[in-house]
Design an enzyme around this catalytic site. Structure first.
Site, short mmCIF file in Angstrom:
data_model
loop_
_atom_site.label_atom_id
_atom_site.label_comp_id
_atom_site.label_asym_id
_atom_site.label_seq_id
_atom_site.Cartn_x
_atom_site.Cartn_y
_atom_site.Cartn_z
N GLY A 83 0.70 -1.32 -0.04
CA GLY A 83 -0.01 0.00 0.06
C GLY A 83 0.64 1.39 -0.07
O GLY A 83 0.61 2.20 -0.72
N GLU A 84 1.71 1.15 0.96
CA GLU A 84 2.82 2.41 0.85
C GLU A 84 3.39 2.51 -0.36
O GLU A 84 3.99 3.62 -0.85
CB GLU A 84 3.69 2.28 2.21
CG GLU A 84 2.94 2.44 3.36
CD GLU A 84 2.29 1.27 4.04
OE1 GLU A 84 1.41 1.28 4.95
OE2 GLU A 84 2.66 0.13 3.30
N PHE A 85 3.99 1.43 -0.97
CA PHE A 85 4.93 1.40 -2.25
C PHE A 85 3.68 2.30 -3.33
O PHE A 85 4.23 3.07 -4.17
CB PHE A 85 4.96 0.12 -2.89
CG PHE A 85 5.12 -0.05 -4.41
CD1 PHE A 85 6.62 0.46 -4.95
CD2 PHE A 85 4.35 -0.37 -4.99
CE1 PHE A 85 6.76 0.34 -6.18
CE2 PHE A 85 4.51 -0.33 -6.63
CZ PHE A 85 5.85 -0.14 -7.01
#
Length: 411
Positions: free
Chosen positions: A56-58
């Site tokens: 998700g952060e990627f």
């Protein structure tokens, strides 16, 4: 105390790796990270380091990486992950020059890692606040940015017992936060270099929409866009409690077609879904043909990688997870300009709250509330179109974080 916790975590991963495949990959990847850097780093190149905890952060950091790649080809990109669920999926991502795990944040690991790569700039995505890495970056005078970060009053940084650890936030050169509340919270603890830019996920879902694929089998299932065409309900990332609700409703309604893309794709879960469906022709995507899919009522997506493109074919979307740990990505559905339904565990998800506020999202708590909302969407086309327009406008209106961040970073 922090270092003791880090060594304990490192020990726990080492022990757990003997019994758990995910931890085994993580332990092996962390141990190999510095060697990977030593082998792959070009000593004459200038590296910008992006760190994401997981997938998700990627996705939040991806628009920045790709914009830098286009605008500033003189830099190389180093991408690190903490979780196997991020690294294993994106270890061949073409937008980065080197991709590794990030070793646990002990002083020794941080020193070895940063000696091996010596980045000229670093971006930490959302919730990543690694004490030793950040202090070494600050000590070396390397510009370090927190991107798409969001803060709440109940976080440790703003509690009396978290003041010591809270000093880690002072290591950042600047915060690019999602909302005004986050900026105010940072201001209260003496951190004033923060800028409200929004969330880069809005930029990312617009990119995903632009790059969406045409899916011939889904097009055959949906049918030609004619006046008598059935409306299409797309359920994405669904879990068992979600499926019990929406399938419980649609078992009594034959004027809609359903596409179900569950979060967990395993035979046991697929059998559970199929057992819930009554008096409808069901086809699994991997078994679909142009002949058997055209007159099916339900299409079950039993493979990964299609959901973001499948939303394109929907008239109403449901995003799962809201009866468990929290809803999944509502923006991937909303970007297509259709109403988005989801469960009650959405209070800590700013994008869901935004959709609810603007009228593009609808919360359901049980079969009764789902029936109430779905009946209105089915019977009142003007209302359904208005909700969809508000969902699409919400996403477009909050795009642009990538441009704001890079215009305030010295590249």
């Amino acid at each position: 105390m922090y270092d003791i916790i880090m060594y304990a975590i490192q020990f726990g991963i080492a022990v757990g790796s003997r019994f758990n495949e995910k931890l085994r990959r993580m332990w092996r990847g962390e141990r190999e990270a510095v060697r990977t850097l030593q082998e792959k780093v070009d000593p004459d190149a200038r590296y910008i380091w992006f760190h994401a905890a997981s997938l998700g952060e990627f996705e939040q950091g991806r628009p920045l990486m790709e914009q830098i790649r286009r605008d500033c080809p003189q830099y190389r990109i180093l991408l690190t992950f903490f979780s196997p669920s991020g690294y294993e999926v994106r270890k061949h991502y073409a937008g980065a020059d080197i991709i590794t795990y990030l070793p646990i944040d002990t002083v020794g690991n941080a020193r070895k890692f940063l000696r091996a790569v010596r980045p000229v700039m670093a971006f930490f995505i959302k919730y990543e606040f690694w004490y030793n890495y950040l202090h070494i970056l600050q000590h070396r005078g390397i510009p370090t940015y927190s991107v798409s970060s969001i803060f709440r009053p109940d976080q440790v940084f703003f509690r009396w017992y978290g003041r010591s650890y809270g000093r880690v936030l002072k290591c950042f050169t600047r915060f690019f936060v999602q909302n005004e509340v986050s900026k105010q919270l940072l201001d209260k603890i003496g951190i004033h270099d923060a800028m409200v830019v929004g969330d880069t996920r809005f930029d990312r879902v617009l990119q995903i929409r632009e790059a969406s694929r045409q899916l011939p089998l889904v097009e055959k299932f949906v049918g030609a866009d004619t006046a008598d065409r059935k409306k299409v309900f797309v359920a994405g990332s669904s879990w068992q409690p979600d499926e019990e609700i929406f399938l419980g409703y649609f078992n009594g309604h034959k004027d809609w077609k359903l596409i179900v893309a569950p979060h967990v794709i395993g035979e046991d879960h697929l059998k559970f879904i199929l057992a819930l469906i009554k008096d409808k022709k069901v086809v699994r995507y991997t078994q679909a043909t142009e002949e058997n899919v055209a007159d099916a009522d339900v299409l079950v997506i039993d493979c990964f990688g299609l959901l973001s493109s499948i939303y394109h074919y929907g008239d109403v979307a449901y995003v799962g997870g809201g009866f468990g740990v929290g809803i999944h990505n509502v923006l991937e559905a909303a970007v297509w300009g259709m109403p988005v339904l989801f469960g009650p565990n959405n209070k800590h998800f700013a994008e869901a709250q935004g959709l609810l506020h603007d009228g593009g999202g609808l919360e359901v708590c049980d079969l009764a509330t789902f029936t109430l909302e779905m009946d209105r969407l089915a019977d009142d086309e003007e209302y359904r179109m208005a909700c969809g327009n508000m969902a699409g406008a919400y996403v477009k209106g909050l795009a642009g974080a990538t441009k704001k961040i890079l215009s305030n970073v010295k590249l």
